[in-house]
Scaffold this motif. Structure first.
Motif, mmCIF file in Angstrom:
data_model
loop_
_atom_site.group_PDB
_atom_site.id
_atom_site.type_symbol
_atom_site.label_atom_id
_atom_site.label_comp_id
_atom_site.label_asym_id
_atom_site.label_seq_id
_atom_site.Cartn_x
_atom_site.Cartn_y
_atom_site.Cartn_z
ATOM 1 N N GLU A 1 0.837 -1.193 0.000
ATOM 2 C CA GLU A 1 0.000 0.000 0.000
ATOM 3 C C GLU A 1 0.874 1.246 0.000
ATOM 4 O O GLU A 1 1.994 1.236 0.521
ATOM 5 N N TYR A 2 0.344 2.306 -0.593
ATOM 6 C CA TYR A 2 1.072 3.577 -0.607
ATOM 7 C C TYR A 2 1.161 4.144 0.808
ATOM 8 O O TYR A 2 0.241 3.993 1.622
ATOM 9 N N PHE A 3 2.273 4.797 1.082
ATOM 10 C CA PHE A 3 2.602 5.283 2.426
ATOM 11 C C PHE A 3 1.484 6.150 3.007
ATOM 12 O O PHE A 3 1.143 6.035 4.191
ATOM 13 N N THR A 4 0.900 7.022 2.197
ATOM 14 C CA THR A 4 -0.111 7.962 2.693
ATOM 15 C C THR A 4 -1.523 7.406 2.641
ATOM 16 O O THR A 4 -2.465 8.101 3.025
ATOM 17 N N ALA A 5 -1.699 6.183 2.176
ATOM 18 C CA ALA A 5 -3.040 5.616 2.036
ATOM 19 C C ALA A 5 -3.449 4.754 3.222
ATOM 20 O O ALA A 5 -4.586 4.276 3.269
ATOM 21 N N LEU A 6 -2.546 4.551 4.165
ATOM 22 C CA LEU A 6 -2.851 3.710 5.319
ATOM 23 C C LEU A 6 -3.551 4.534 6.402
ATOM 24 O O LEU A 6 -3.441 5.764 6.443
ATOM 25 N N PRO A 7 -4.290 3.887 7.303
ATOM 26 C CA PRO A 7 -5.044 4.612 8.327
ATOM 27 C C PRO A 7 -4.149 5.460 9.222
ATOM 28 O O PRO A 7 -2.971 5.142 9.426
ATOM 29 N N GLU A 8 -4.709 6.505 9.763
ATOM 30 C CA GLU A 8 -3.972 7.386 10.669
ATOM 31 C C GLU A 8 -3.467 6.602 11.880
ATOM 32 O O GLU A 8 -4.213 5.840 12.503
ATOM 33 N N GLY A 9 -2.211 6.787 12.208
ATOM 34 C CA GLY A 9 -1.602 6.105 13.348
ATOM 35 C C GLY A 9 -1.048 4.728 13.042
ATOM 36 O O GLY A 9 -0.396 4.116 13.891
ATOM 37 N N ALA B 1 -3.169 -10.350 1.656
ATOM 38 C CA ALA B 1 -3.177 -10.303 0.189
ATOM 39 C C ALA B 1 -2.474 -11.484 -0.440
ATOM 40 O O ALA B 1 -2.775 -11.860 -1.568
ATOM 41 N N ILE B 2 -1.518 -12.086 0.279
ATOM 42 C CA ILE B 2 -0.740 -13.171 -0.303
ATOM 43 C C ILE B 2 -1.267 -14.481 0.244
ATOM 44 O O ILE B 2 -1.037 -14.826 1.401
ATOM 45 N N ALA B 3 -2.000 -15.195 -0.565
ATOM 46 C CA ALA B 3 -2.592 -16.453 -0.132
ATOM 47 C C ALA B 3 -1.509 -17.531 -0.020
ATOM 48 O O ALA B 3 -0.369 -17.352 -0.432
ATOM 49 N N ARG B 4 -1.880 -18.667 0.563
ATOM 50 C CA ARG B 4 -0.953 -19.787 0.647
ATOM 51 C C ARG B 4 -0.493 -20.181 -0.748
ATOM 52 O O ARG B 4 -1.299 -20.252 -1.665
ATOM 53 N N ASN B 5 0.795 -20.445 -0.886
ATOM 54 C CA ASN B 5 1.326 -20.810 -2.190
ATOM 55 C C ASN B 5 2.500 -21.755 -1.998
ATOM 56 O O ASN B 5 2.800 -22.189 -0.880
ATOM 57 N N TRP B 6 3.174 -22.057 -3.080
ATOM 58 C CA TRP B 6 4.192 -23.099 -3.050
ATOM 59 C C TRP B 6 5.385 -22.752 -2.186
ATOM 60 O O TRP B 6 6.083 -23.640 -1.687
ATOM 61 N N PHE B 7 5.670 -21.458 -1.944
ATOM 62 C CA PHE B 7 6.835 -21.134 -1.134
ATOM 63 C C PHE B 7 6.473 -20.799 0.311
ATOM 64 O O PHE B 7 7.344 -20.465 1.100
ATOM 65 N N LEU C 1 10.762 -3.559 -11.194
ATOM 66 C CA LEU C 1 10.181 -4.898 -11.100
ATOM 67 C C LEU C 1 9.448 -5.079 -9.777
ATOM 68 O O LEU C 1 8.321 -5.595 -9.736
ATOM 69 N N LYS C 2 10.072 -4.645 -8.680
ATOM 70 C CA LYS C 2 9.431 -4.759 -7.363
ATOM 71 C C LYS C 2 8.156 -3.924 -7.299
ATOM 72 O O LYS C 2 7.141 -4.357 -6.726
ATOM 73 N N MET C 3 8.187 -2.736 -7.881
ATOM 74 C CA MET C 3 7.008 -1.875 -7.887
ATOM 75 C C MET C 3 5.872 -2.512 -8.685
ATOM 76 O O MET C 3 4.704 -2.475 -8.265
ATOM 77 N N LYS C 4 6.202 -3.117 -9.789
ATOM 78 C CA LYS C 4 5.187 -3.758 -10.621
ATOM 79 C C LYS C 4 4.515 -4.906 -9.879
ATOM 80 O O LYS C 4 3.289 -5.047 -9.892
ATOM 81 N N VAL C 5 5.315 -5.731 -9.229
ATOM 82 C CA VAL C 5 4.770 -6.861 -8.466
ATOM 83 C C VAL C 5 3.905 -6.361 -7.310
ATOM 84 O O VAL C 5 2.808 -6.888 -7.057
ATOM 85 N N ALA C 6 4.377 -5.333 -6.585
ATOM 86 C CA ALA C 6 3.628 -4.802 -5.449
ATOM 87 C C ALA C 6 2.285 -4.222 -5.884
ATOM 88 O O ALA C 6 1.260 -4.434 -5.230
ATOM 89 N N ARG C 7 2.273 -3.505 -6.988
ATOM 90 C CA ARG C 7 1.014 -2.932 -7.472
ATOM 91 C C ARG C 7 0.039 -4.019 -7.895
ATOM 92 O O ARG C 7 -1.175 -3.896 -7.710
ATOM 93 N N ARG C 8 0.563 -5.088 -8.461
ATOM 94 C CA ARG C 8 -0.305 -6.192 -8.881
ATOM 95 C C ARG C 8 -0.949 -6.864 -7.665
ATOM 96 O O ARG C 8 -2.151 -7.168 -7.662
ATOM 97 N N ILE C 9 -0.161 -7.093 -6.612
ATOM 98 C CA ILE C 9 -0.709 -7.699 -5.391
ATOM 99 C C ILE C 9 -1.718 -6.761 -4.749
ATOM 100 O O ILE C 9 -2.780 -7.192 -4.263
ATOM 101 N N ARG C 10 -1.415 -5.469 -4.753
ATOM 102 C CA ARG C 10 -2.334 -4.482 -4.184
ATOM 103 C C ARG C 10 -3.678 -4.499 -4.905
ATOM 104 O O ARG C 10 -4.743 -4.471 -4.275
ATOM 105 N N ALA C 11 -3.642 -4.554 -6.230
ATOM 106 C CA ALA C 11 -4.884 -4.561 -7.015
ATOM 107 C C ALA C 11 -5.712 -5.803 -6.708
ATOM 108 O O ALA C 11 -6.945 -5.725 -6.560
ATOM 109 N N ARG C 12 -5.049 -6.952 -6.603
ATOM 110 C CA ARG C 12 -5.782 -8.181 -6.291
ATOM 111 C C ARG C 12 -6.403 -8.125 -4.902
ATOM 112 O O ARG C 12 -7.536 -8.577 -4.694
#
Length: 378
Positions: A160-168, A291-297, A347-358
């Motif tokens: 999540e973006y730094f400023t989009a998280l709840p106050e505190g 956001a990250i469900a159980r997976n192979w790793f 690459l890290k930003m792309k992966v993070a945005r994809r997980i965020r969208a899901r």
């Protein structure tokens, strides 16, 4: 052979032979050795029950679920008495009942602390502060305090973006992930140092800070190879900058720094082994609802803790514990060290945005918990 050809040959040798071998060695070993203690001696501390008098205690934070609960169970099976710290008294009581039914000889003490709201007020002498509350409870433990597991921690439920998280949110996360470890480690190291001093009462609440230079060098013996063990749960997020996980990754990177510095201060001379565990995905209840469900790793909490304790016996002061996580974390470090920084960050930003969208899609369907609800410390 000309000088230029020689330089080219050495460069190829470095890239094609040394670097791959170095990478493979790091995957296999992935450790930092504590000088002055044999593997068999350290194994004696963790891999066999203590069966001694006075009793030996293990203190575990965030002990009512996931890795913390597994550390409690496995250390209880090895003969340690437990002080479990978490914010839910009801859950602590249920864990105590479970552990004592499994290990009747194990004594289980409980302390309720909400580490997301660490307070100091008037300082260590203020009986209402978190610091003094923990210190007072540690003073009631008879016998030796041998192990501290700094497991308590929270994370973003999803990138999540730094400023989009709840106050505190960021302050509570820093308190839980980092300040809690600083407080617990300070109090426990003081206790470990003083409990071996004939001139000090280690159970006294009046004990102030101790200067390690005033203490004799710790001399390991087969019966007592260590003065104590501290296990700090860090994260794969600490290995490289992770966009959309800024505060969480920063606290874990700071924890790595703290652990390594303290290991230099207290390991060889004072016999306190400090292990940093770089956890990748462990399949706990909190992870299953994020956001990250159980997976192979993803690995089970039982397997993760079992390998973590084995790593202590192998003198791994910095470890990824589970072999699969060693492999994955090694790949991340290799990519960090060899890919262009801009490419790796993109690459890290792309992966993070994809997980965020899901995650946002799942939230709309009601399939995951909210950010506030996921502020679990257990």
């Amino acid at each position: 052979m000309s000088t230029l050809e020689l330089i080219g040959a050495l460069l190829l040798l470095y890239l094609l032979v040394y670097r791959p071998l170095h990478f493979i060695a790091n995957l296999i070993l992935n450790n930092c050795t504590l000088v002055g203690h044999s593997s068999s001696a350290i194994a004696k501390v963790i891999l066999t029950p203590s069966n001694c008098s006075p009793p030996e205690w293990a203190v575990i934070t965030g002990a009512t679920d996931g890795c913390g609960l597994e550390y409690a169970k496995q250390l209880a099976e090895k003969g340690y008495h437990l002080l479990l710290i978490s914010r839910s008294r009801g859950r602590l009581e249920r864990v105590r009942e479970e552990i004592t039914s499994m290990c009747p000889a194990c004594r289980v003490e409980l302390l309720t602390v909400d580490f997301s709201e660490v307070t100091f007020r008037g300082g260590s002498g203020d009986k209402h502060s978190t610091y003094s509350k923990i210190k007072a409870k540690l003073a009631t433990l008879d016998g030796r305090l041998y192990i501290l597991v700094n497991n308590v921690g929270v994370a973003y439920p999803a990138p999540e973006y730094f400023t989009a998280l709840p106050e505190g949110f960021h302050i509570r996360l820093i308190n839980t992930n980092l300040i809690s470890t600083v407080v617990m480690t300070e109090l426990v190291i003081q206790r470990m140092l003083l409990q071996d001093s004939s001139s000090s009462n280690s159970n006294s609440q009046a004990v102030n800070s101790v200067d390690p230079e005033d203490l004799d060098r710790f001399e390991p013996t087969p019966e007592r190879p260590l003065r104590g063990l501290i296990i700090n749960l860090s994260s794969v997020l600490s290995l490289t900058e992770c966009p959309l996980n800024a505060t969480s990754g920063a606290t874990k990177a700071a924890l790595n720094y703290l652990s390594r510095a303290l290991a230099a201060e207290y390991s060889t001379r004072h016999g306190i082994f400090i292990q940093t565990v770089l956890a990748n995905q462990v399949n706990t209840k909190a992870v299953a609802k994020g956001a990250i469900a159980r997976n192979w790793f993803g690995v089970s909490a039982f397997d993760f803790v079992w390998y973590s304790l084995k790593a202590v016996a192998r003198q791994e002061a910095v470890t990824s514990a589970h072999p699969l996580h060693k492999l994955l974390n090694g790949v991340i470090v290799f990519a960090r060290d060899h890919l262009p920084e801009s490419v790796f960050m993109a690459l890290k930003m792309k992966v993070a945005r994809r997980i965020r969208a899901r995650y946002q899609e799942d939230r709309e369907r009601g399939g995951v918990m909210s950010e506030v609800a996921l502020m679990e410390q257990d």
